[in-house]
Design a protein around this motif. Sequence first.
Motif, short mmCIF file in Angstrom:
data_model
loop_
_atom_site.label_atom_id
_atom_site.label_comp_id
_atom_site.label_asym_id
_atom_site.label_seq_id
_atom_site.Cartn_x
_atom_site.Cartn_y
_atom_site.Cartn_z
N LYS A 351 0.93 -1.29 0.08
CA LYS A 351 0.01 0.16 0.05
C LYS A 351 0.73 1.18 0.24
O LYS A 351 0.44 2.18 -1.06
CB LYS A 351 -1.26 -0.03 1.37
N GLU A 352 2.05 1.71 0.74
CA GLU A 352 2.71 2.38 0.71
C GLU A 352 3.83 2.84 -0.07
O GLU A 352 4.26 3.68 -0.80
CB GLU A 352 3.51 2.43 1.89
N LEU A 353 3.92 1.49 -0.50
CA LEU A 353 4.96 1.42 -2.31
C LEU A 353 4.18 1.76 -3.63
O LEU A 353 4.63 2.95 -4.23
CB LEU A 353 5.46 -0.01 -2.27
N LYS A 354 2.93 1.39 -3.19
CA LYS A 354 1.87 1.91 -4.91
C LYS A 354 1.16 3.47 -4.26
O LYS A 354 1.08 3.82 -5.19
CB LYS A 354 0.58 1.02 -4.29
N ASN A 355 1.18 3.87 -3.18
CA ASN A 355 0.85 5.81 -2.87
C ASN A 355 1.84 6.27 -3.23
O ASN A 355 1.47 7.69 -4.20
CB ASN A 355 0.70 5.47 -1.52
N THR A 356 3.71 5.42 -2.60
CA THR A 356 4.91 6.45 -3.43
C THR A 356 5.28 6.44 -5.18
O THR A 356 5.42 7.33 -5.66
CB THR A 356 6.23 6.23 -2.73
N VAL A 357 4.30 5.55 -5.17
CA VAL A 357 5.04 5.02 -6.86
C VAL A 357 4.20 5.69 -7.75
O VAL A 357 4.54 6.82 -8.59
CB VAL A 357 4.68 3.44 -7.36
N GLU A 358 2.86 6.59 -7.05
CA GLU A 358 2.02 6.86 -8.00
C GLU A 358 2.51 8.72 -8.35
O GLU A 358 2.32 9.74 -8.68
CB GLU A 358 0.47 6.99 -7.74
N ALA A 359 3.03 9.42 -6.54
CA ALA A 359 3.43 10.35 -6.34
C ALA A 359 4.38 10.41 -7.02
O ALA A 359 4.76 11.71 -8.08
CB ALA A 359 3.68 10.69 -4.93
N LEU A 360 5.22 9.52 -7.82
CA LEU A 360 6.79 10.17 -7.88
C LEU A 360 6.11 9.85 -9.68
O LEU A 360 7.11 10.47 -10.60
CB LEU A 360 7.99 8.22 -7.79
N ALA A 361 5.51 9.16 -10.01
CA ALA A 361 5.62 8.84 -11.28
C ALA A 361 4.88 10.21 -11.64
O ALA A 361 5.15 11.00 -13.18
CB ALA A 361 4.08 7.00 -11.69
N GLU A 362 3.68 11.23 -11.20
CA GLU A 362 2.89 12.25 -11.64
C GLU A 362 4.12 13.03 -11.06
O GLU A 362 3.80 14.51 -12.77
CB GLU A 362 2.50 12.39 -10.24
N ALA A 363 5.04 13.70 -10.29
CA ALA A 363 6.49 14.24 -10.74
C ALA A 363 7.39 14.37 -11.48
O ALA A 363 7.61 14.78 -12.63
CB ALA A 363 7.07 14.11 -9.43
N ILE A 364 7.22 13.01 -12.31
CA ILE A 364 8.60 12.94 -13.41
C ILE A 364 7.74 13.80 -14.87
O ILE A 364 8.51 13.43 -16.10
CB ILE A 364 8.75 11.61 -14.04
N SER A 365 6.50 12.91 -15.11
CA SER A 365 5.61 13.16 -16.08
C SER A 365 5.68 14.71 -16.42
O SER A 365 5.21 15.15 -17.13
CB SER A 365 4.17 12.20 -15.84
N GLN A 366 5.74 15.55 -14.85
CA GLN A 366 5.32 16.87 -15.28
C GLN A 366 6.40 17.60 -15.97
O GLN A 366 6.38 18.45 -16.47
CB GLN A 366 5.39 17.22 -13.77
N ILE A 367 7.69 16.37 -15.43
CA ILE A 367 9.08 17.49 -15.97
C ILE A 367 8.94 17.29 -17.25
O ILE A 367 9.61 17.11 -18.10
CB ILE A 367 9.90 15.97 -15.06
N TYR A 368 8.69 15.93 -17.53
CA TYR A 368 8.44 15.64 -18.93
C TYR A 368 8.16 16.32 -19.95
O TYR A 368 8.41 17.07 -20.92
CB TYR A 368 8.43 13.72 -19.06
N TRP A 369 6.42 16.58 -19.07
CA TRP A 369 5.41 17.60 -20.32
C TRP A 369 5.91 18.87 -20.75
O TRP A 369 5.62 19.59 -21.71
CB TRP A 369 4.02 16.83 -19.77
N LYS A 370 6.47 19.62 -19.19
CA LYS A 370 7.07 20.94 -19.16
C LYS A 370 8.73 20.76 -20.24
O LYS A 370 8.26 21.78 -22.25
CB LYS A 370 7.81 20.73 -17.55
N ALA A 371 9.27 19.88 -20.53
CA ALA A 371 10.02 19.52 -21.22
C ALA A 371 10.01 19.56 -23.02
O ALA A 371 10.14 20.72 -24.18
CB ALA A 371 11.31 18.68 -20.99
N GLU A 372 8.97 18.99 -22.65
CA GLU A 372 8.06 18.91 -24.39
C GLU A 372 7.30 19.99 -24.48
O GLU A 372 7.62 20.54 -26.05
CB GLU A 372 7.12 17.55 -23.86
N GLU A 373 6.97 20.99 -23.85
CA GLU A 373 5.95 22.07 -24.84
C GLU A 373 7.60 23.06 -24.66
O GLU A 373 7.56 23.90 -25.73
CB GLU A 373 5.37 22.93 -23.54
N VAL A 374 8.42 23.42 -24.12
CA VAL A 374 9.62 24.06 -24.45
C VAL A 374 10.50 23.21 -25.05
O VAL A 374 10.86 24.12 -26.84
CB VAL A 374 10.83 23.83 -23.68
N ASN A 375 10.57 21.84 -26.12
CA ASN A 375 11.17 21.76 -27.14
C ASN A 375 10.22 21.74 -28.31
O ASN A 375 10.69 20.86 -29.45
CB ASN A 375 11.38 20.15 -26.92
N GLY A 376 8.98 22.21 -28.32
CA GLY A 376 7.81 22.82 -29.27
C GLY A 376 6.93 21.56 -29.61
O GLY A 376 6.52 21.17 -30.40
#
Length: 376
Positions: A351-376
């Motif tokens: 339970k603890e691991l799943k919650n954290t994985v979801e949070a980590l995935a959300e943070a990584i995806s935010q950085i990824y999509w922000k970089a995608e916007e910058v790169n056009g």
Amino acid sequence: MTGLFLNIYRKIMMVVFIVISTTVLFLIAGLLSTSNISFFKFKVNGDIGAEVFLRIIGYENPLIGHALTGANTDYPIFSTGFRLLTNVEMNDIRSLIRSEIPGFSAFDSNFLIAEEGVDFTDIPIESAPPIDVLLQERNIAANELKELNSGKVSSGDSPSEKSVFIYHTHSWESYLPLLGLEGAKNENEAVDGKTNITIVGELLGQELEKRGVGASVDKTNIGQELDKKGWLSYKSYEISRSLVQNAMAGNDKLEYFIDLHRDSVRKDSTTAMINNQPYARIVFVIGEENKNFQKNLKFANELHKILNKQYPGISKGVLPKKGIGVDGIYNQDLSANSLVVEVGGVDNNMKELKNTVEALAEAISQIYWKAEEVNG
């Protein structure tokens, strides 16, 4: 005859002295390892070596001295000289015994970026059981398997382009609850060739793809690979390096490389209640001896800030590592977006691991999509 008795007396007193000194030394070590008193805590966000070096130059060059105005002034000449002469730091009592007690050097690292309340007792600890222990394979505990499968929904079509490579240099690292050993006193029992950190890697890959970020998850059994080569566990990074290099050669679209690990410290340090939900806490580890250190530090700091803004306290911080007995590179010289991520510790459950994985995935995806916007 008197001389004989005197000689025996001296030897007895020497033995007594050694026993008492050793006992006192270990009592101090125990105190330092468990105390939360601020006197024992190290300072974070400071580079003592660089600070001292600049100040010494500053005494000879006024321009350097003026540049340091307003900087940290916790390193006066006396304490600096005392440290150089004795290898003892006046504001860090650990330095009195770090070279005397085997294994105590594990606490020598300082968090470069740390969440409030984090100190050296929160530093990740790695342990490497014998190869035969790493090769054992057990099924996941029934209740943990049920939790793993709960709430599972199809993520739909996976993104064809894979941007994140997830791997596990210490693939044998597991969690006591997953092995049906919850509460076991010996943390070294949390190892397995089947039920281990690779499950967390799979979950992270799935959560990233739910957010439109393509992820490739490598589940190589590193313990088996070590056994084939007749290597000890300290050479595991040589094996995982080849995995990363092969992945890069086969896909030039890979941008992010996440090496998932599990900490060996216990539950009170690796677990947090956030918004009435339990989470396994995270530590980002960067090798100070890799050429991409500053770029990887920027990546880790971004993740740390995003995570703790949305889930206060889930990330302990960023820990740089180098020196004897430490890899110091962790394959991070291969990419500017490469990290070792310690996800929880031996006592964390699914339970603890799943919650954290979801949070980590959300943070990584935010950085990824922000970089995608910058790169056009």
